[in-house]
Motif scaffolding. Sequence first.
Motif, PDB file in Angstrom:
ATOM      1  N   ASP A  68       8.317  82.347  75.901  1.00  0.00           N
ATOM      2  CA  ASP A  68       7.391  81.813  74.907  1.00  0.00           C
ATOM      3  C   ASP A  68       6.533  82.923  74.286  1.00  0.00           C
ATOM      4  O   ASP A  68       6.173  82.852  73.106  1.00  0.00           O
ATOM      5  N   ASN A  72       6.415  84.119  70.236  1.00  0.00           N
ATOM      6  CA  ASN A  72       5.216  84.396  69.447  1.00  0.00           C
ATOM      7  C   ASN A  72       5.297  85.757  68.767  1.00  0.00           C
ATOM      8  O   ASN A  72       4.860  85.910  67.621  1.00  0.00           O
ATOM      9  N   VAL A  76       5.078  86.271  64.728  1.00  0.00           N
ATOM     10  CA  VAL A  76       4.096  87.162  64.096  1.00  0.00           C
ATOM     11  C   VAL A  76       4.798  88.156  63.177  1.00  0.00           C
ATOM     12  O   VAL A  76       4.329  88.413  62.052  1.00  0.00           O
ATOM     13  N   TYR A  98       0.805  94.621  71.815  1.00  0.00           N
ATOM     14  CA  TYR A  98       0.216  93.411  72.400  1.00  0.00           C
ATOM     15  C   TYR A  98      -0.767  93.799  73.491  1.00  0.00           C
ATOM     16  O   TYR A  98      -0.500  94.700  74.301  1.00  0.00           O
ATOM     17  N   LEU A 179      -3.324  83.551  70.647  1.00  0.00           N
ATOM     18  CA  LEU A 179      -2.211  82.647  70.945  1.00  0.00           C
ATOM     19  C   LEU A 179      -2.658  81.329  71.556  1.00  0.00           C
ATOM     20  O   LEU A 179      -1.848  80.418  71.724  1.00  0.00           O
ATOM     21  N   GLU A 183       0.525  77.397  67.266  1.00  0.00           N
ATOM     22  CA  GLU A 183       1.300  78.136  66.262  1.00  0.00           C
ATOM     23  C   GLU A 183       0.588  78.217  64.918  1.00  0.00           C
ATOM     24  O   GLU A 183       0.513  79.293  64.303  1.00  0.00           O
ATOM     25  N   LEU A 186      -2.180  80.697  64.799  1.00  0.00           N
ATOM     26  CA  LEU A 186      -1.661  82.059  64.842  1.00  0.00           C
ATOM     27  C   LEU A 186      -1.176  82.490  63.456  1.00  0.00           C
ATOM     28  O   LEU A 186      -1.514  83.591  62.982  1.00  0.00           O
TER      29      LEU A 186
END
Length: 356
Positions: A68, A72, A76, A98, A179, A183, A186
């Motif tokens: 998951d 993400n 992005v 990240y 996050l 969604e 984001l």
Amino acid sequence: MKAKLWLKRIAKGLGALLLLVLLLAGLWALIYRDAAAYLLQSAKGQSQLLSKGRPMAEMLEDASVPADLKANFLLVQEVKAYAEKELKLKPTGNYESYVDLERDYLVMVLTASPALKMESKTWWFPIVGTVPYMGYFDKDMGEADQKKLESQGFETNFRSSPAYSTLGWFTDPLLNTMLQYGEYYLVNTVIHESVHATHWIPGEVTFNENMANFIGNKGALKFYAHKYGRGSDKFKAAEHSLKDQKIFTAYLREVALKLKEVYDSDLFEANKKEKKEQVLAQMKARYAKEIAPQIKSEGYQGFEKKSWNNALLMSYLHYNKDQEKLAKIYERLHQDIPRMMEFLQEPNVMDNFQSD
């Protein structure tokens, strides 16, 4: 040898702006101790972000990284590419690494207002100019400053913020805090912060935030239409989210106007304070009875249980004050975001904007 290489990488990552901030903090320390301490905690927090990031490309190849989280990362990348190609926002090196902050906020944001004025206290800082808020990596420092302001008679609001833009001076990492709201949040945030990296007018924070908020909202809808289609459940959910935001903001604007009537009246100060509490109690009750049932988004539920004051209201209104003006420009330019961004970057934009 490894230590030297590490130090060189850190020095390069900090960049010229961070070094400038440190120099300014040292200079200010001779005059304004509180301001210098604030700048130093900001510089320290930013340096930690730069040093902790792990490349997302590397993490996508790592079998131990949860699926998951990888999804993400890919989303992005897709949003960023769409924003650069279709919305013509400035290409940057943002969101290529990240960072897990191991907490649920990036910075804590402090705002303050006089008890009987619908306005915000402001501060001035290099690069960004005059701002109506302070952001703290150091939560304890923020809480201490909040108490100082309250002892001076200000009303305050101290809230968490999951993201911010360094306006293109640094490469901003993707954060775990971005996050946690799903969604749509984001997608919206990536576009919002990309607008800041594209265009920022020093000292015009309300305009800058309204611009980024508007483009973030409309850009997210366009992305959803592009990716899922206008008939999709996700597109419709995004539309409902924006509708909820509009209802909520309109109501807070109504609350602020009612309070301003009290503040501008000929009543004695003690009577104004008493009337203010009556207005807030009435508007809270009405929110629970009439407004909350209209809103489906979870984030607005129970808002009437919060402590309402001028600082809280202004913290929301700053981001939404000029949405109607921006909507007129958007429609006049045939809902073309690239053309709108060009218009908003014209040298005399503030004169044109204020006249709309």
